[in-house]
Design an enzyme around this catalytic site. Structure first.
Site, PDB file in Angstrom:
ATOM      1  N   TYR A 260      -4.561   9.936 -10.342  1.00  0.00           N
ATOM      2  CA  TYR A 260      -5.341  10.088 -11.581  1.00  0.00           C
ATOM      3  C   TYR A 260      -6.545   9.158 -11.600  1.00  0.00           C
ATOM      4  CZ  TYR A 260      -6.309  10.037 -16.611  1.00  0.00           C
ATOM      5  OH  TYR A 260      -6.911  10.119 -17.843  1.00  0.00           O
TER       6      TYR A 260
ATOM      7  N   SER B  45     -11.531   8.165 -17.858  1.00  0.00           N
ATOM      8  CA  SER B  45     -10.438   7.359 -18.408  1.00  0.00           C
ATOM      9  C   SER B  45     -10.701   5.880 -18.183  1.00  0.00           C
ATOM     10  CB  SER B  45      -9.127   7.744 -17.723  1.00  0.00           C
ATOM     11  OG  SER B  45      -8.108   6.823 -18.083  1.00  0.00           O
TER      12      SER B  45
END
Ligand SMILES: NC(=O)c1ccc[n+]([C@@H]2O[C@H](COP(=O)([O-])OP(=O)(O)OC[C@H]3O[C@@H](n4cnc5c(N)ncnc54)[C@H](O)[C@@H]3O)[C@@H](O)[C@H]2O)c1
Length: 234
Positions: A142, A129
């Site tokens: 995350y 990401s």
């Protein structure tokens, strides 16, 4: 003879039942690959596979090899991104994120790697990401998990290279999927910091993955390729 870049190849895509994973699976099929999806959501003709369950993954990999004879491509895409302010973050939530986003990548890569070693060929792609480069708020677990996968990618690439296996990461920016819809408040903010002023589509990510898994991409390894509309990182 087919001239498709992935003709006669077999690909495993985790989390391929929807969102980015489904786009990647469709794109690799269009390039000629036989694609097997490992997803915890069962589908007609496809049993559920939880990529955090090592035994289930090993059995699923054995099944793919028994049925199709090989695995050329592994795309580690399954992931979760709960938005939790740091002081609301519990160890259980932290571990659940790590358990899927980081341990799941290890479990699947570890199960498929011997198959690729035997073949002397393989392409592993980890979906990470762009938040790793931004450090976005409410995403501590995350972002940490994706940073772990970027490190894993670099380290595994060094062991895999001599065996004919490349290992890369693709880092999407904000992509319009059902999962990301939960992150709605961030849409404007993220898109406003991009050179290309729109949210990404799952296909934008699939295109990058489709290139890096081709035999022609054999000199690219250990890299993280950003597919984020040109986000300006601070
Ligand atoms: N959507 C975005 O904006 C965005 C941005 C950057 C990175 N990503 C990454 O892309 C990947 C896919 O994101 P998405 O938005 O398509 O997600 P999504 O939530 O739409 O889909 C995720 C898929 O993974 C499956 N899955 C979840 N847990 C699983 C498990 N334990 N075992 C097997 N399958 C499991 C789900 O059933 C689902 O089909 C993730 O790794 C995510 O972190 C997404």
């Amino acid at each position: 003879m087919s001239s498709l870049p992935l003709a006669d190849q077999v690909a495993v895509v985790t989390g391929g039942a929807r969102g980015i994973g489904a786009a990647i699976a469709a794109r690799l099929r269009a390039d000629g690959a036989t694609v097997v999806v490992f997803d915890r959501a069962p589908d007609e003709g496809r049993p559920a596979v939880d990529v955090t369950d090592e035994h289930a993954v090993q059995a699923a990999v054995a099944e793919v090899v028994a049925r199709h004879g090989r695995i050329d491509v592994l795309v580690n895409n399954a992931g979760v991104y709960p938005h939790v302010p740091f002081e609301a973050m519990t160890l259980d939530t932290w571990r659940a994120v790590m358990g899927l986003n980081l341990d799941g990548v290890f479990v699947c890569s570890r199960a498929v790697f011997p198959v690729m070693r035997e073949q002397g060929y393989g392409r592993i792609v980890n979906i990470v990401s762009s938040t790793f480069f931004i450090g976005q708020r409410c995403l501590t677990a995350y972002v940490a998990s994706k940073g772990g996968v970027i490190g894993f990618t670099r380290a595994l690439a060094t062991e895999a290279g001599p065996l004919g296996i490349t290992v890369n990461a693709v880092a999407p920016g904000l992509i319009d999927t059902r999962g990301a819809a939960a992150a709605d408040p961030l849409f404007d903010e993220v898109v406003g910091a991009q050179a290309i002023g729109r949210a990404g589509a799952p296909n934008d990510v699939a295109e990058a993955v489709a290139y890096v898994v081709t035999p022609a991409a054999g000199f690219i390894t250990g890299q993280t390729i950003n597919v984020d509309g040109g986000h300006r990182y601070h």
